[in-house]
Write a protein that holds these residues in place. Structure first.
Motif, short mmCIF file in Angstrom:
data_model
loop_
_atom_site.label_atom_id
_atom_site.label_comp_id
_atom_site.label_asym_id
_atom_site.label_seq_id
_atom_site.Cartn_x
_atom_site.Cartn_y
_atom_site.Cartn_z
N GLN A 4 0.82 -1.20 0.00
CA GLN A 4 0.00 0.00 0.00
C GLN A 4 0.86 1.25 0.00
O GLN A 4 0.58 2.21 -0.69
CB GLN A 4 -0.93 0.00 1.21
N GLN A 5 1.95 1.25 0.79
CA GLN A 5 2.84 2.41 0.82
C GLN A 5 3.46 2.65 -0.55
O GLN A 5 3.63 3.79 -0.98
CB GLN A 5 3.91 2.21 1.88
N ASP A 6 3.82 1.55 -1.27
CA ASP A 6 4.38 1.71 -2.61
C ASP A 6 3.35 2.34 -3.54
O ASP A 6 3.68 3.17 -4.39
CB ASP A 6 4.84 0.36 -3.15
N ILE A 7 2.08 1.97 -3.39
CA ILE A 7 1.03 2.56 -4.22
C ILE A 7 0.94 4.05 -3.96
O ILE A 7 0.85 4.87 -4.87
CB ILE A 7 -0.32 1.86 -3.95
N PHE A 8 0.95 4.45 -2.70
CA PHE A 8 0.83 5.86 -2.35
C PHE A 8 2.05 6.65 -2.81
O PHE A 8 1.94 7.80 -3.20
CB PHE A 8 0.65 6.02 -0.84
N THR A 9 3.22 6.02 -2.75
CA THR A 9 4.45 6.72 -3.14
C THR A 9 4.48 6.99 -4.64
O THR A 9 4.96 8.02 -5.10
CB THR A 9 5.68 5.90 -2.73
N GLY A 10 3.93 6.10 -5.43
CA GLY A 10 4.02 6.22 -6.88
C GLY A 10 2.94 7.08 -7.51
O GLY A 10 2.90 7.20 -8.73
N THR A 11 2.08 7.68 -6.71
CA THR A 11 0.99 8.48 -7.28
C THR A 11 1.22 9.96 -7.03
O THR A 11 1.92 10.35 -6.08
CB THR A 11 -0.37 8.08 -6.66
N ARG A 12 0.64 10.78 -7.88
CA ARG A 12 0.72 12.24 -7.70
C ARG A 12 -0.41 12.74 -6.80
O ARG A 12 -0.46 13.92 -6.51
CB ARG A 12 0.64 12.93 -9.06
N THR A 13 -1.31 11.85 -6.41
CA THR A 13 -2.45 12.24 -5.58
C THR A 13 -2.03 12.29 -4.12
O THR A 13 -1.44 11.34 -3.59
CB THR A 13 -3.59 11.22 -5.74
N ARG A 14 -2.33 13.41 -3.47
CA ARG A 14 -1.92 13.63 -2.08
C ARG A 14 -3.14 14.01 -1.25
O ARG A 14 -3.98 14.80 -1.68
CB ARG A 14 -0.87 14.74 -2.01
N LEU A 15 -3.24 13.42 -0.05
CA LEU A 15 -4.37 13.71 0.83
C LEU A 15 -4.09 15.00 1.60
O LEU A 15 -3.01 15.19 2.16
CB LEU A 15 -4.57 12.55 1.81
N THR A 16 -5.06 15.92 1.62
CA THR A 16 -4.89 17.20 2.29
C THR A 16 -6.00 17.41 3.30
O THR A 16 -6.97 16.64 3.36
CB THR A 16 -4.94 18.36 1.27
N ARG A 17 -5.87 18.47 4.10
CA ARG A 17 -6.91 18.78 5.07
C ARG A 17 -8.23 19.11 4.41
O ARG A 17 -9.30 18.77 4.91
CB ARG A 17 -6.46 19.97 5.95
N HIS A 18 -8.14 19.78 3.29
CA HIS A 18 -9.37 20.13 2.58
C HIS A 18 -10.11 18.88 2.12
O HIS A 18 -11.35 18.86 2.03
CB HIS A 18 -9.05 21.02 1.39
N ASP A 19 -9.37 17.81 1.83
CA ASP A 19 -10.01 16.55 1.43
C ASP A 19 -10.83 15.97 2.58
O ASP A 19 -11.84 15.29 2.34
CB ASP A 19 -8.96 15.54 0.99
N LEU A 20 -10.39 16.19 3.82
CA LEU A 20 -11.16 15.68 4.96
C LEU A 20 -12.54 16.31 5.00
O LEU A 20 -13.52 15.66 5.37
CB LEU A 20 -10.42 15.95 6.27
N ILE A 21 -12.63 17.61 4.64
CA ILE A 21 -13.93 18.27 4.61
C ILE A 21 -14.73 17.82 3.39
O ILE A 21 -15.93 17.55 3.48
CB ILE A 21 -13.74 19.80 4.60
N THR A 22 -14.05 17.71 2.26
CA THR A 22 -14.75 17.33 1.03
C THR A 22 -15.35 15.93 1.14
O THR A 22 -16.48 15.69 0.71
CB THR A 22 -13.79 17.39 -0.17
N TYR A 23 -14.57 15.00 1.72
CA TYR A 23 -15.02 13.60 1.80
C TYR A 23 -15.31 13.19 3.24
O TYR A 23 -15.08 12.05 3.62
CB TYR A 23 -13.95 12.68 1.21
N ASP A 24 -15.84 14.14 4.05
CA ASP A 24 -16.03 13.81 5.47
C ASP A 24 -17.05 12.71 5.67
O ASP A 24 -16.97 11.94 6.62
CB ASP A 24 -16.43 15.07 6.25
N HIS A 25 -18.04 12.59 4.75
CA HIS A 25 -19.02 11.52 4.90
C HIS A 25 -18.38 10.16 4.70
O HIS A 25 -18.74 9.18 5.37
CB HIS A 25 -20.18 11.73 3.92
N LEU A 26 -17.40 10.06 3.78
CA LEU A 26 -16.69 8.79 3.59
C LEU A 26 -15.80 8.49 4.79
O LEU A 26 -15.69 7.34 5.22
CB LEU A 26 -15.84 8.86 2.31
#
Length: 805
Positions: A4-26
């Motif tokens: 899983q860490q290798d998957i996260f390292t190889g992507t340009r997608t990064r989790l931010t604080r704003h994502d917590l608000i955007t996807y708070d229901h998930l």
């Protein structure tokens, strides 16, 4: 875990604080799997925070730190927790929280493109589908003439329209050929970053193809889409990436096309599935983008084309054919219709052949007029057109010549002396041009006459096995018309699937009976469905030459009628025509059309209501009030007029009559959603909070526009000092509608009042200000957030913007 860490390292997608608000229901759903709770909220501390969860026994509240890859993103506050085996579970909650964030990260990766970090095409389609549903909800009151439609669209976050802009990079193929795929990926990433920087706060940017990006703009108008597209194309064409080996500064040729919903949709398209409409919107923008890339307008190149401008200025001649016919680049997918007339222009010519030689210089050549064509057979992406006449017989129409749409009456001239009219070989009727010439002569000799346009809409689905060839259908229908209308009836071919007839000295009732029988006969004998628009003269103050345009309006009315579809030009036809003008944003022209509808029938309460809506939209409440009172005077039980009148009084500050009209509206319709909301607002203004809550709860039970209800409940809770309840209501409002500007502004205020992370408050306030630049409170909250963060200069600019409103 390592995979899983290798998957996260190889992507340009990064989790931010704003994502917590955007996807708070998930996030809440993931946490609830290992930590059951009754309610929740997010907390963003400013300083350092403990990495261990904190249990509050008295309030039964657990503060769970959200740590992802060593970074504290926020704190999840779970309320109403029943803690069991606390000593055993407490050390595990931090790791379980990180697993929930990993799930959120995986979800974000699933909706983004791995190369550019933009959203995926599937996620874009889902977003468009949601917006289509919201627009449908928003426009349901419009059919009832509800005055508050625009206000509800703003307050509920629902938009009256949306826009899609597609950016094509056809030259990317050459980049791949010359520099390779890896370099092309780097260039695509740079283009994506540039486009994302150009996008408004509320826009969604996605990658929809190998050489294509798309920008979805909720609430985007035609003007806004064109402005955004022009600015973005200018920036994209300036992007350069240096190739290390050759040191070439490589760029691409970008072009932009845009389409808007519902302006670029009409008729049967609205009956299709929501997902189909979403794809159609993207397709329309893609078609416009392709045409923009092919245009060459001299030094004034913009490389931007709107779908609504394709028919007007985006066509060109593809091929010349025998018998004075040409193939043009306008097709059914672009909205082309039979009978459309276009002028032909060319900038590619030898200036030495022009007598005066004015265009012999090296500058851009002025377009030269070549003649006119009329569309006869419409295909999917191109059409067969007939040359009506040439401007100069020595200058033939050639492939590459541009065509521009002509006004409806332009080119309607009589036949030259000595020229014989020609009959259509399929129907035995006059051809389009010849009929118009005949009609222009005959109408001048008759004091009263009628024009009937018969549109053959297709074969009855119950008899689908029958041949549906268009030419055969038209020929058989023309024979039936000849038997019923008589062999001497003046008729002509009007496009591929339409016939048009002229009748002298007839009344509207005679025409209705005659063509009702005609439609029934076509359906019974040939199983052909038809719609007929009839325009009689004299009618109001229309000229004889206006009869064809009136006939088209009557046909639009007929298409909406049940079988037999016969529409006579009357007050209802004018009402529908005015509704169409209003939906396109032409309010002043719509007002004139509504007035003509009332001249035809003063008892048309829909026209009175719609006229009031127009005046209210123009900021003339007193004038709007007069129209609603006229509607109510003719029908005391008109729910639309009662609500609209109450809303106008409310707008002008006349609270007592407004409340009375709202109550009368509820008496006739106890489930009138907006009447409940307005009465709640009035009670809230009088500080009768318990009564206001009752009205809001009644509106909530209707399960309509939950975002609006939850926001009003949140504001009411804030006034009562119930902050936790207000926060939960705002969370619910943003789940139902993430683009609710007022909810975002209220959430930003809550964060600032509670002393939480001002960065999140700034993001929320900035998004609210982007969605509603005219909302003063959003700029004030943004200024507060910037002041807390120590960015005093930016805070001062935000205050200046607020002061200007």
């Amino acid at each position: 875990m390592k995979a899983q860490q290798d998957i996260f390292t190889g992507t340009r997608t990064r989790l931010t604080r704003h994502d917590l608000i955007t996807y708070d229901h998930l996030l809440a759903d993931a946490v609830s799997r290992f930590l059951p709770f009754k309610s929740y909220s997010l907390y963003f501390p400013k300083g350092r925070q403990s990495a261990e969860p904190v249990w509050d026994q008295q309030d039964r509240k657990l503060l769970l730190p959200l740590i992802f890859r060593g970074e504290l993103l926020g704190v999840f506050v779970a309320r109403g927790v029943t803690m069991r085996a606390r000593k055993t579970m407490m050390p595990l909650y931090t790791g379980l929280g990180e697993l929930a964030l990993e799930k959120l990260q995986l979800y974000k990766m699933s909706i983004t493109d791995p190369t550019t970090g933009l959203f995926s095409r599937q996620y874009l389609k889902q977003a468009v589908c949601r917006e289509v549903e919201l627009i449908r909800e928003c426009f349901r009151p419009a059919g009832d003439g509800c005055c508050d439609i625009n206000a509800s669209a703003v307050e509920g976050g629902y938009h009256a329209c949306m826009g899609m802009v597609v950016f094509a990079f056809e030259s990317m193929k050459n980049v791949i050929r010359d520099y390779g795929y890896l370099f092309a990926d780097e260039l695509a990433l740079k283009l994506a970053e540039t486009l994302a920087a150009c996008a408004p706060e509320s826009a969604l940017v996605a990658r929809t193809g190998d050489y294509e990006f798309a920008m979805f703009i909720p609430g985007g108008t035609t003007t806004a889409c064109r402005r955004i597209a022009k600015d973005a194309v200018r920036e994209l064409r300036d992007v350069r990436l240096v190739h290390e080996l050759t040191e070439d500064r490589v760029g691409v040729h970008a072009s932009g096309g845009y389409a808007t919903y519902p302006q670029d949709f009409e008729g049967y398209l609205f009956e299709r599935a929501v997902s189909e409409q979403a794809r159609l919107l993207l397709r329309k923008a893609r078609i416009a983008s392709g045409i923009a890339g092919e245009r060459n307008v001299g030094e004034a190149m913009e490389y931007v084309m709107g779908f609504n401008r394709i028919l007007v200025e985006g066509g060109k001649v593809l091929e010349t054919m025998p018998m004075s016919r040409v193939m043009v680049s306008l097709g059914r997918s672009m909205g082309a219709r039979e009978g459309g007339r276009y002028s032909v222009w060319s900038t590619d010519y030898d200036s030495n052949r022009i007598a005066n030689g004015e265009n012999g210089g090296s500058g851009p050549k002025a377009p030269m007029y070549k003649g006119e064509v009329v569309l006869m057979e419409i295909r999917e992406t191109q059409s067969l057109a007939e040359v009506m006449h040439l401007g100069d017989p020595t200058w033939a129409i050639e492939p590459g010549d541009r065509i521009t749409l002509m006004p409806e009456e332009k080119g309607m001239s009589t036949l030259p002396e000595g020229e014989e009219a020609h009959l259509d070989p399929i129907t035995g009727l006059y051809r389009h041009r010849d009929f118009l010439a005949k009609f222009s002569r005959e109408r001048e000799q008759a004091d009263t006459f009628a024009l009937a346009l018969v549109r053959l809409t297709g074969v009855d689905k119950a008899h689908g096995s029958r041949s549906t060839h268009v030419e055969q259908m038209v020929a058989e229908s023309a024979e039936v018309c000849r038997n019923i209308l008589g062999p001497d009836a003046l008729g002509g071919r009007y496009g591929l699937n339409s016939l048009i007839y002229f009748h002298a000295d007839v009344t509207s009732e005679e025409m209705r009976e005659r063509y009702t029988f005609l439609c029934e006969t076509l359906d019974a004998k040939l199983h052909i469905e038809a719609a007929v628009g009839v325009a009689c003269h004299p009618f109001l103050k229309y000229r004889r030459a206006d009869s064809l345009e009136n006939c088209l309006k009557a046909l639009e009315y007929a298409m909406l009628c049940p079988k037999p579809r016969v529409g006579v030009m009357d007050s209802l036809a004018l009402n529908i025509s005015a509704d169409k003008l209003y939906s396109r944003g032409d309010t002043f022209e719509a007002i004139e059309e509504y007035k003509r509808a009332l001249l035809a029938d003063e008892g048309n309460t829909m026209a009175w209501n719609s006229l009031g809506v127009c005046y209210a939209g123009l900021g003339k409440p007193q004038e709007a009030r007069k129209q609603f009172e006229e509607a109510l005077r003719r029908n005391r039980k008109d729910v639309m007029a009662l609500y609209n009148l109450g809303n106008v009084c409310h707008t002008m500050g006349e609270i007592k009559p407004a409340r009375e009209f709202y109550r009368k509206c509820l008496k006739l319709d106890p489930n009138h959603f907006f009447a409940l909301i307005r009465l709640g607002q009035l009670s809230e203004g009088d500080k009768k909070y318990s009564i206001a809550r009752q009205y809001y709860n009644r509106a909530a039970r209707l399960e309509e526009n939950q975002a609006l209800v939850q926001r009003h409940l949140a504001r009411l809770s804030m006034r009562q000092g119930r902050m936790d309840e207000a926060r939960e209501c705002l969370h619910q409002a943003l789940i139902h509608n993430p683009q609710d500007a007022l909810a975002l502004q209220l959430m930003a205020r809550l964060y600032l009042d509670a002393g939480e992370d001002p960065e999140i408050a700034e993001v929320l306030a900035r998004q609210a200000a982007a969605l509603r630049p005219d909302m003063k409170s959003a700029w004030l909250e943004l200024a507060r957030a910037l002041e807390v963060r120590g960015r005093h200069e930016e805070a001062r600019e935000a205050l200046l913007k607020a002061g200007a409103l």
